[in-house]
Design a protein around this motif. Structure first.
Motif, PDB file in Angstrom:
ATOM      1  N   PHE A 131       0.877  -1.170  -0.151  1.00 61.78           N
ATOM      2  CA  PHE A 131       0.129   0.094   0.021  1.00 61.78           C
ATOM      3  C   PHE A 131       1.184   1.523   0.016  1.00 61.78           C
ATOM      4  O   PHE A 131       1.858   1.301   0.799  1.00 61.78           O
ATOM      5  CB  PHE A 131      -0.955  -0.173   1.359  1.00 61.78           C
ATOM      6  CG  PHE A 131      -2.007  -1.171   1.161  1.00 61.78           C
ATOM      7  CD1 PHE A 131      -3.415  -0.471   0.801  1.00 61.78           C
ATOM      8  CD2 PHE A 131      -1.753  -2.221   1.377  1.00 61.78           C
ATOM      9  CE1 PHE A 131      -4.284  -1.604   0.791  1.00 61.78           C
ATOM     10  CE2 PHE A 131      -2.682  -3.206   1.780  1.00 61.78           C
ATOM     11  CZ  PHE A 131      -4.035  -2.961   1.499  1.00 61.78           C
ATOM     12  N   GLY A 132       0.661   2.182  -1.031  1.00 64.62           N
ATOM     13  CA  GLY A 132       1.426   3.306  -0.924  1.00 64.62           C
ATOM     14  C   GLY A 132       0.299   4.640  -0.860  1.00 64.62           C
ATOM     15  O   GLY A 132      -0.563   4.737  -1.502  1.00 64.62           O
ATOM     16  N   ILE A 133       0.625   5.057   0.298  1.00 64.03           N
ATOM     17  CA  ILE A 133      -0.460   6.121   0.742  1.00 64.03           C
ATOM     18  C   ILE A 133      -0.162   7.435   1.208  1.00 64.03           C
ATOM     19  O   ILE A 133       0.920   7.900   2.130  1.00 64.03           O
ATOM     20  CB  ILE A 133      -1.282   5.558   2.225  1.00 64.03           C
ATOM     21  CG1 ILE A 133      -2.029   4.204   2.127  1.00 64.03           C
ATOM     22  CG2 ILE A 133      -2.420   6.474   2.558  1.00 64.03           C
ATOM     23  CD1 ILE A 133      -2.474   3.540   3.130  1.00 64.03           C
ATOM     24  N   GLY A 134      -0.580   8.351   0.321  1.00 65.29           N
ATOM     25  CA  GLY A 134      -0.051   9.773   0.605  1.00 65.29           C
ATOM     26  C   GLY A 134      -0.510  10.712  -0.598  1.00 65.29           C
ATOM     27  O   GLY A 134      -1.224  10.381  -1.243  1.00 65.29           O
ATOM     28  N   PRO A 135      -0.044  12.008  -0.355  1.00 68.86           N
ATOM     29  CA  PRO A 135      -0.454  13.056  -1.460  1.00 68.86           C
ATOM     30  C   PRO A 135      -0.244  12.807  -2.732  1.00 68.86           C
ATOM     31  O   PRO A 135       0.427  12.042  -3.172  1.00 68.86           O
ATOM     32  CB  PRO A 135      -0.011  14.563  -0.787  1.00 68.86           C
ATOM     33  CG  PRO A 135       1.243  13.889  -0.066  1.00 68.86           C
ATOM     34  CD  PRO A 135       0.980  12.709   0.534  1.00 68.86           C
ATOM     35  N   ALA A 136      -1.066  13.453  -3.715  1.00 64.01           N
ATOM     36  CA  ALA A 136      -0.631  13.458  -5.034  1.00 64.01           C
ATOM     37  C   ALA A 136       0.699  14.118  -5.414  1.00 64.01           C
ATOM     38  O   ALA A 136       1.382  14.928  -4.833  1.00 64.01           O
ATOM     39  CB  ALA A 136      -1.967  14.519  -5.782  1.00 64.01           C
ATOM     40  N   GLY A 137       1.259  13.606  -6.418  1.00 60.40           N
ATOM     41  CA  GLY A 137       2.528  13.981  -6.774  1.00 60.40           C
ATOM     42  C   GLY A 137       3.575  13.298  -6.224  1.00 60.40           C
ATOM     43  O   GLY A 137       4.831  13.718  -6.458  1.00 60.40           O
ATOM     44  N   THR A 138       3.353  12.164  -5.494  1.00 58.51           N
ATOM     45  CA  THR A 138       4.423  11.821  -4.636  1.00 58.51           C
ATOM     46  C   THR A 138       4.814  10.395  -5.590  1.00 58.51           C
ATOM     47  O   THR A 138       5.674   9.620  -4.875  1.00 58.51           O
ATOM     48  CB  THR A 138       4.152  11.103  -3.427  1.00 58.51           C
ATOM     49  OG1 THR A 138       2.664  10.569  -3.522  1.00 58.51           O
ATOM     50  CG2 THR A 138       3.773  12.677  -2.331  1.00 58.51           C
ATOM     51  N   GLY A 139       4.302  10.069  -6.622  1.00 62.40           N
ATOM     52  CA  GLY A 139       4.997   8.867  -7.303  1.00 62.40           C
ATOM     53  C   GLY A 139       4.445   7.636  -7.143  1.00 62.40           C
ATOM     54  O   GLY A 139       4.826   6.595  -7.890  1.00 62.40           O
ATOM     55  N   LYS A 140       3.359   7.506  -6.593  1.00 63.24           N
ATOM     56  CA  LYS A 140       2.765   6.247  -5.963  1.00 63.24           C
ATOM     57  C   LYS A 140       2.456   5.260  -7.084  1.00 63.24           C
ATOM     58  O   LYS A 140       2.890   4.340  -7.396  1.00 63.24           O
ATOM     59  CB  LYS A 140       1.630   6.319  -5.036  1.00 63.24           C
ATOM     60  CG  LYS A 140       1.850   7.172  -3.794  1.00 63.24           C
ATOM     61  CD  LYS A 140       0.611   7.320  -2.942  1.00 63.24           C
ATOM     62  CE  LYS A 140      -0.502   8.011  -3.750  1.00 63.24           C
ATOM     63  NZ  LYS A 140      -0.464   9.509  -3.922  1.00 63.24           N
ATOM     64  N   THR A 141       1.345   5.827  -7.955  1.00 66.29           N
ATOM     65  CA  THR A 141       0.899   5.222  -9.263  1.00 66.29           C
ATOM     66  C   THR A 141       2.192   5.041 -10.298  1.00 66.29           C
ATOM     67  O   THR A 141       2.209   3.736 -10.941  1.00 66.29           O
ATOM     68  CB  THR A 141      -0.349   5.995  -9.628  1.00 66.29           C
ATOM     69  OG1 THR A 141      -1.318   6.141  -8.623  1.00 66.29           O
ATOM     70  CG2 THR A 141      -0.833   5.179 -10.804  1.00 66.29           C
ATOM     71  N   TYR A 142       2.593   6.099 -10.558  1.00 70.38           N
ATOM     72  CA  TYR A 142       3.845   6.251 -11.624  1.00 70.38           C
ATOM     73  C   TYR A 142       4.976   5.266 -11.342  1.00 70.38           C
ATOM     74  O   TYR A 142       5.188   4.591 -12.223  1.00 70.38           O
ATOM     75  CB  TYR A 142       4.375   7.583 -11.733  1.00 70.38           C
ATOM     76  CG  TYR A 142       5.046   7.875 -12.864  1.00 70.38           C
ATOM     77  CD1 TYR A 142       4.257   8.204 -14.255  1.00 70.38           C
ATOM     78  CD2 TYR A 142       6.472   7.532 -13.211  1.00 70.38           C
ATOM     79  CE1 TYR A 142       4.794   8.386 -15.493  1.00 70.38           C
ATOM     80  CE2 TYR A 142       6.897   7.877 -14.037  1.00 70.38           C
ATOM     81  CZ  TYR A 142       6.402   8.129 -15.505  1.00 70.38           C
ATOM     82  OH  TYR A 142       6.902   8.543 -16.667  1.00 70.38           O
ATOM     83  N   LEU A 143       5.567   4.898 -10.181  1.00 71.50           N
ATOM     84  CA  LEU A 143       6.539   3.955  -9.726  1.00 71.50           C
ATOM     85  C   LEU A 143       5.997   2.543  -9.838  1.00 71.50           C
ATOM     86  O   LEU A 143       6.643   1.774 -10.411  1.00 71.50           O
ATOM     87  CB  LEU A 143       7.038   4.636  -8.419  1.00 71.50           C
ATOM     88  CG  LEU A 143       8.096   5.631  -8.501  1.00 71.50           C
ATOM     89  CD1 LEU A 143       8.525   5.935  -6.832  1.00 71.50           C
ATOM     90  CD2 LEU A 143       9.315   5.296  -9.294  1.00 71.50           C
TER      91      LEU A 143
END
Length: 325
Positions: A131-143
């Motif tokens: 689970f990657g949880i945090g604000p927009a722009g932190t690269g969660k989905t992209y990475l």
């Protein structure tokens, strides 16, 4: 008064010196702002002057940057800022973070750019569900998408499945014009954009046509068992507890899951609970499941975005405290 010291580093290479300086000395200016000592570059010789502790810290930080430069990875002002964030603020090792290349497409290297992003990438490698949880722009989905693409082309997994809730911000699919494909396309545009950054268009279209890359609404996951797949659930803050349970129990043999979301951007109707809010309490103690939190320091978009995220977090914390009093 502390005595002043001087340290000299011979770069031994004009190319390295040019990259270190940056266009119009842009990189040097960032270093001068971020380091607590004087910095001078003459030819290939870099000189640090100041008190002992700041100079030692500055030398260590710049040596990390030099390691990245010598690795051949492209360096930009934004990268130098991030490197200094890691080296100076987080006391991390930028060369370890930036040395981790997840996927390369047309010479462009994709990988972590902050300490938390490195932890996230390592967690995805080591765990079946992350689970990657945090604000927009932190690269969660992209990475996560880059990890999926890399694993797919290395034949670790037979297919990639990307999904997200298809109803957000009060809109429902039934009120949008067009076929089901045309209705869901706007919701999945960020995922398509990420894929097009990583795979040539014709090849991507062929993979989607063959079903080796699937992009579908979360509701389409019900009743399925997903074997030999790298599966990403995006925008998970807009799932109910029942939906996220349904998704997680689709896990099949030889598969890996990544769930991403931002609990500050829940678009569910008032009174409905987010599954992403409740899931840490349910699953934290289970082995092979990892939770990686992100914050404003991990925002890798424009620096102003980082400040906006931090400001909203501060405002939200203040409002929550006032309500509790």
């Amino acid at each position: 008064m502390a005595a002043s010291v001087k340290r000299v580093v011979d770069l031994e290479d004009n190319g390295v010196a040019l990259v270190l300086a940056g266009e119009h000395d842009a990189h040097l200016k960032i270093l001068e702002q971020r380091l607590d000592c004087d910095l001078t570059l003459r030819g290939n010789v870099l000189t640090f002057e100041g008190t002992a502790a700041p100079v030692a810290k500055a030398v260590a930080a710049v040596q990390e940057l030099l390691t990245v430069i010598r690795s051949g990875r492209p360096v930009s002002p934004a990268m130098v800022e991030s490197l200094m964030d890691i080296a100076v603020s987080a006391n991390g090792k930028p060369s370890e973070v930036y040395g981790d290349v997840v996927w390369t497409h047309r010479g462009r290297q994709i990988g972590p750019r902050t300490v938390n992003q490195k932890c996230y990438v390592d967690a995805i490698r080591a765990n079946t569900i992350t689970f990657g949880i945090g604000p927009a722009g932190t690269g969660k989905t992209y990475l996560a998408t880059a990890m999926a693409v890399g694993a797919f082309f290395s034949k670790t997994f037979g297919r990639i499945i990307l999904t997200r809730p298809a109803v957000e911000a009060g809109e429902s699919l039934g009120f949008l014009p067009g076929t089901i494909s045309e209705k869901v396309d706007p919701y999945f545009r960020p995922l398509f954009d990420a894929l097009y950054d990583m795979i040539d268009g014709e090849k991507l279209a062929a993979l989607i046509e063959k079903g080796e890359i699937e992009i579908a609404p979360l509701a389409f996951m019900r009743g399925r068992t997903l074997n030999d797949s790298f599966i990403i659930l995006d925008e998970a803050q807009n799932t109910s507890p029942e939906q996220i349970k349904m998704f997680l129990t689709r896990l099949g043999f030889g598969s890996k899951m990544v769930v991403t979301g931002d609990v500050t951007q829940i678009d569910l109707p008032a009174g409905r609970q987010s599954g992403l809010v409740t899931v840490p309490d349910v699953l934290t103690s289970i082995d092979d499941i990892a939770f990686v939190p992100f914050d404003s320091r991990d925002v890798v978009r424009h620096k102003l975005v980082q400040r906006i995220v931090a400001a909203y977090k501060k405002h939200g914390d203040r409002v929550a405290q006032e309500k509790s009093e």
